[in-house]
Design a protein around this motif. Structure first.
Motif, mmCIF file in Angstrom:
data_model
loop_
_atom_site.group_PDB
_atom_site.id
_atom_site.type_symbol
_atom_site.label_atom_id
_atom_site.label_comp_id
_atom_site.label_asym_id
_atom_site.label_seq_id
_atom_site.Cartn_x
_atom_site.Cartn_y
_atom_site.Cartn_z
ATOM 1 N N GLN A 142 50.734 36.020 45.327
ATOM 2 C CA GLN A 142 49.542 35.587 44.244
ATOM 3 C C GLN A 142 49.666 33.938 43.880
ATOM 4 O O GLN A 142 48.526 33.329 44.256
ATOM 5 C CB GLN A 142 49.803 36.161 42.838
ATOM 6 N N ARG A 143 50.681 33.406 43.930
ATOM 7 C CA ARG A 143 50.794 31.976 43.628
ATOM 8 C C ARG A 143 50.293 30.981 45.030
ATOM 9 O O ARG A 143 49.427 30.196 44.962
ATOM 10 C CB ARG A 143 52.216 31.483 43.317
ATOM 11 N N GLU A 144 50.878 31.792 46.084
ATOM 12 C CA GLU A 144 50.463 31.024 47.383
ATOM 13 C C GLU A 144 48.868 31.104 47.791
ATOM 14 O O GLU A 144 48.371 30.026 47.961
ATOM 15 C CB GLU A 144 51.072 31.873 48.657
ATOM 16 N N ALA A 145 48.346 32.395 47.297
ATOM 17 C CA ALA A 145 46.848 32.325 47.652
ATOM 18 C C ALA A 145 46.159 31.670 46.819
ATOM 19 O O ALA A 145 45.479 30.914 47.101
ATOM 20 C CB ALA A 145 46.715 33.936 47.423
ATOM 21 N N LEU A 146 46.690 31.520 45.491
ATOM 22 C CA LEU A 146 46.019 30.829 44.494
ATOM 23 C C LEU A 146 46.100 29.324 44.730
ATOM 24 O O LEU A 146 45.127 28.597 44.557
ATOM 25 C CB LEU A 146 46.143 30.852 43.221
ATOM 26 N N VAL A 147 46.948 28.553 45.332
ATOM 27 C CA VAL A 147 47.480 27.369 45.428
ATOM 28 C C VAL A 147 46.511 26.883 46.890
ATOM 29 O O VAL A 147 46.091 25.926 46.897
ATOM 30 C CB VAL A 147 48.870 26.971 45.710
ATOM 31 N N LEU A 148 46.626 27.796 47.702
ATOM 32 C CA LEU A 148 45.958 27.491 49.036
ATOM 33 C C LEU A 148 44.314 27.486 48.917
ATOM 34 O O LEU A 148 43.528 26.767 49.270
ATOM 35 C CB LEU A 148 46.236 28.387 50.022
ATOM 36 N N ARG A 149 44.039 28.506 48.057
ATOM 37 C CA ARG A 149 42.709 28.590 47.646
ATOM 38 C C ARG A 149 42.092 27.240 46.841
ATOM 39 O O ARG A 149 41.007 26.612 47.201
ATOM 40 C CB ARG A 149 42.292 29.866 47.096
ATOM 41 N N HIS A 150 42.622 27.221 45.616
ATOM 42 C CA HIS A 150 42.000 26.168 44.537
ATOM 43 C C HIS A 150 42.506 24.820 44.551
ATOM 44 O O HIS A 150 41.910 23.968 44.262
ATOM 45 C CB HIS A 150 42.512 27.044 43.308
ATOM 46 N N CYS A 167 42.632 39.208 55.314
ATOM 47 C CA CYS A 167 41.714 38.643 54.431
ATOM 48 C C CYS A 167 41.651 39.575 53.285
ATOM 49 O O CYS A 167 41.581 38.971 52.195
ATOM 50 C CB CYS A 167 40.417 38.366 55.028
ATOM 51 N N GLY A 168 41.605 40.693 53.341
ATOM 52 C CA GLY A 168 41.469 41.873 52.198
ATOM 53 C C GLY A 168 42.872 41.468 51.297
ATOM 54 O O GLY A 168 42.570 41.503 50.054
ATOM 55 N N SER A 169 43.994 41.187 51.922
ATOM 56 C CA SER A 169 45.103 40.748 50.978
ATOM 57 C C SER A 169 44.971 39.536 50.318
ATOM 58 O O SER A 169 45.063 39.611 49.081
ATOM 59 C CB SER A 169 46.409 41.052 52.011
ATOM 60 N N VAL A 170 44.405 38.798 51.042
ATOM 61 C CA VAL A 170 44.147 37.462 50.222
ATOM 62 C C VAL A 170 43.182 37.587 49.065
ATOM 63 O O VAL A 170 43.512 37.007 48.095
ATOM 64 C CB VAL A 170 43.442 36.355 51.311
ATOM 65 N N LYS A 171 42.125 38.365 49.072
ATOM 66 C CA LYS A 171 41.504 38.748 48.190
ATOM 67 C C LYS A 171 42.042 39.453 46.851
ATOM 68 O O LYS A 171 41.666 38.962 45.628
ATOM 69 C CB LYS A 171 40.048 39.634 48.621
ATOM 70 N N THR A 172 42.873 40.353 47.340
ATOM 71 C CA THR A 172 43.672 40.811 46.089
ATOM 72 C C THR A 172 44.594 39.897 45.603
ATOM 73 O O THR A 172 44.679 39.983 44.159
ATOM 74 C CB THR A 172 44.531 42.127 46.946
ATOM 75 N N HIS A 173 45.383 39.357 46.218
ATOM 76 C CA HIS A 173 46.334 38.407 45.733
ATOM 77 C C HIS A 173 45.649 37.424 44.728
ATOM 78 O O HIS A 173 46.006 36.836 43.753
ATOM 79 C CB HIS A 173 47.067 37.623 46.894
ATOM 80 N N THR A 174 44.377 36.810 45.316
ATOM 81 C CA THR A 174 43.792 35.746 44.591
ATOM 82 C C THR A 174 43.086 36.467 43.256
ATOM 83 O O THR A 174 43.412 35.795 42.171
ATOM 84 C CB THR A 174 42.567 35.143 45.578
ATOM 85 N N ALA A 175 42.632 37.688 43.397
ATOM 86 C CA ALA A 175 41.940 38.185 42.242
ATOM 87 C C ALA A 175 43.027 38.354 41.092
ATOM 88 O O ALA A 175 42.853 38.173 39.771
ATOM 89 C CB ALA A 175 41.281 39.358 42.462
ATOM 90 N N ARG A 176 44.090 39.035 41.512
ATOM 91 C CA ARG A 176 45.204 39.547 40.648
ATOM 92 C C ARG A 176 45.938 38.190 39.951
ATOM 93 O O ARG A 176 46.083 38.083 38.703
ATOM 94 C CB ARG A 176 46.332 40.361 41.402
ATOM 95 N N GLY A 177 46.033 37.249 40.745
ATOM 96 C CA GLY A 177 46.668 35.908 40.412
ATOM 97 C C GLY A 177 45.687 35.095 39.223
ATOM 98 O O GLY A 177 46.107 34.657 38.125
ATOM 99 N N LEU A 178 44.482 35.068 39.597
ATOM 100 C CA LEU A 178 43.324 34.815 38.582
ATOM 101 C C LEU A 178 43.387 35.277 37.375
ATOM 102 O O LEU A 178 43.376 34.901 36.383
ATOM 103 C CB LEU A 178 41.945 34.543 39.126
ATOM 104 N N ALA A 179 43.320 36.693 37.431
ATOM 105 C CA ALA A 179 43.289 37.385 36.193
ATOM 106 C C ALA A 179 44.591 37.148 35.477
ATOM 107 O O ALA A 179 44.480 37.197 34.210
ATOM 108 C CB ALA A 179 43.323 39.152 36.293
ATOM 109 N N ALA A 180 45.709 37.161 36.059
ATOM 110 C CA ALA A 180 47.068 36.767 35.180
ATOM 111 C C ALA A 180 47.039 35.272 34.695
ATOM 112 O O ALA A 180 47.196 35.271 33.392
ATOM 113 C CB ALA A 180 48.084 36.940 36.099
ATOM 114 N N LEU A 181 46.414 34.248 35.282
ATOM 115 C CA LEU A 181 46.296 33.062 34.597
ATOM 116 C C LEU A 181 45.563 32.803 33.666
ATOM 117 O O LEU A 181 45.568 32.313 32.565
ATOM 118 C CB LEU A 181 45.972 31.861 35.873
ATOM 119 N N THR A 182 44.403 33.584 33.795
ATOM 120 C CA THR A 182 43.135 33.860 32.719
ATOM 121 C C THR A 182 43.963 34.268 31.437
ATOM 122 O O THR A 182 43.755 33.897 30.484
ATOM 123 C CB THR A 182 42.076 34.535 33.098
#
Length: 189
Positions: A142-150, A167-182
């Motif tokens: 999740q951390r990797e996906a968010l750092v690479l994306r944002h 790509c589907g896994s990227v979407k999942t990791h990004t969404a879960r990571g954003l939810a946890a950060l929020t």
């Protein structure tokens, strides 16, 4: 070329030339390409390693540049060198974190907490510290996906290639990571 006799056996040994041979054009091209890659992307690769949680980001980035140096001639497209470098930094950081986790499990005494320097603590605002702490608490993917994306602004396909996932896994990791950060940031308020 002159030959010398080996003192112990009397067999001829070729003399070593004193001047280095002319450099291969492919070697010169590799050197120039890597120098250009270093100038353009070293800072961003170092930040990437830091944000992914590397305990020794300079060494991770140095190893990534060494690996691309070794494989330069096998690169199909030298324009893809940045993506390869980014992927290598992600993989090396992930391997380093896994290694440290295993090593820490086998230490008899618990490792002391790492304390940020007073200077770095003073420079970060409160919100930034909370966000960085929450980011470090996320699972690695999740951390990797968010750092690479944002942080780097990569697209899903580029992130998938860098992380070696779909790509589907990227979407999942990004969404879960954003939810946890929020959730972490809202809990602070």
């Amino acid at each position: 070329m002159r030959q010398h006799l080996r003192p112990d056996s009397g067999t001829p040994v070729p003399a070593v030339p004193l001047a280095p041979a002319a450099s291969d054009p492919a070697d010169l091209e590799r050197e120039a390409g890597l120098a250009r890659l270093f100038e353009l992307h070293y800072s961003s690769m170092l930040r990437l390693a830091v944000l992914l949680g590397a305990d020794d980001p300079e060494n991770v980035v140095a190893e990534a540049y060494y690996q691309i140096y070794r494989k330069w001639r096998r690169l199909r497209d030298t324009e893809a060198a940045e993506a390869y470098l980014r992927s290598t930094v992600c993989n090396l950081t992930r391997m380093r974190i896994r290694h440290l986790q295993v090593a820490r499990r086998h230490v008899e005494k618990p490792a002391e907490e790492l304390v940020a320097s007073a200077e770095s603590t003073a420079l970060l605002r409160d919100d930034q510290r909370v966000l960085i702490d929450a980011l470090q608490q996320l699972p690695a993917r999740q951390r990797e996906a968010l750092v690479l994306r944002h942080w780097l602004g990569l697209k899903e396909g580029e992130i998938a290639a860098a992380m070696g996932i779909s790509c589907g896994s990227v979407k999942t990791h990004t969404a879960r990571g954003l939810a946890a950060l929020t959730q972490a940031m809202e809990a602070r308020r």
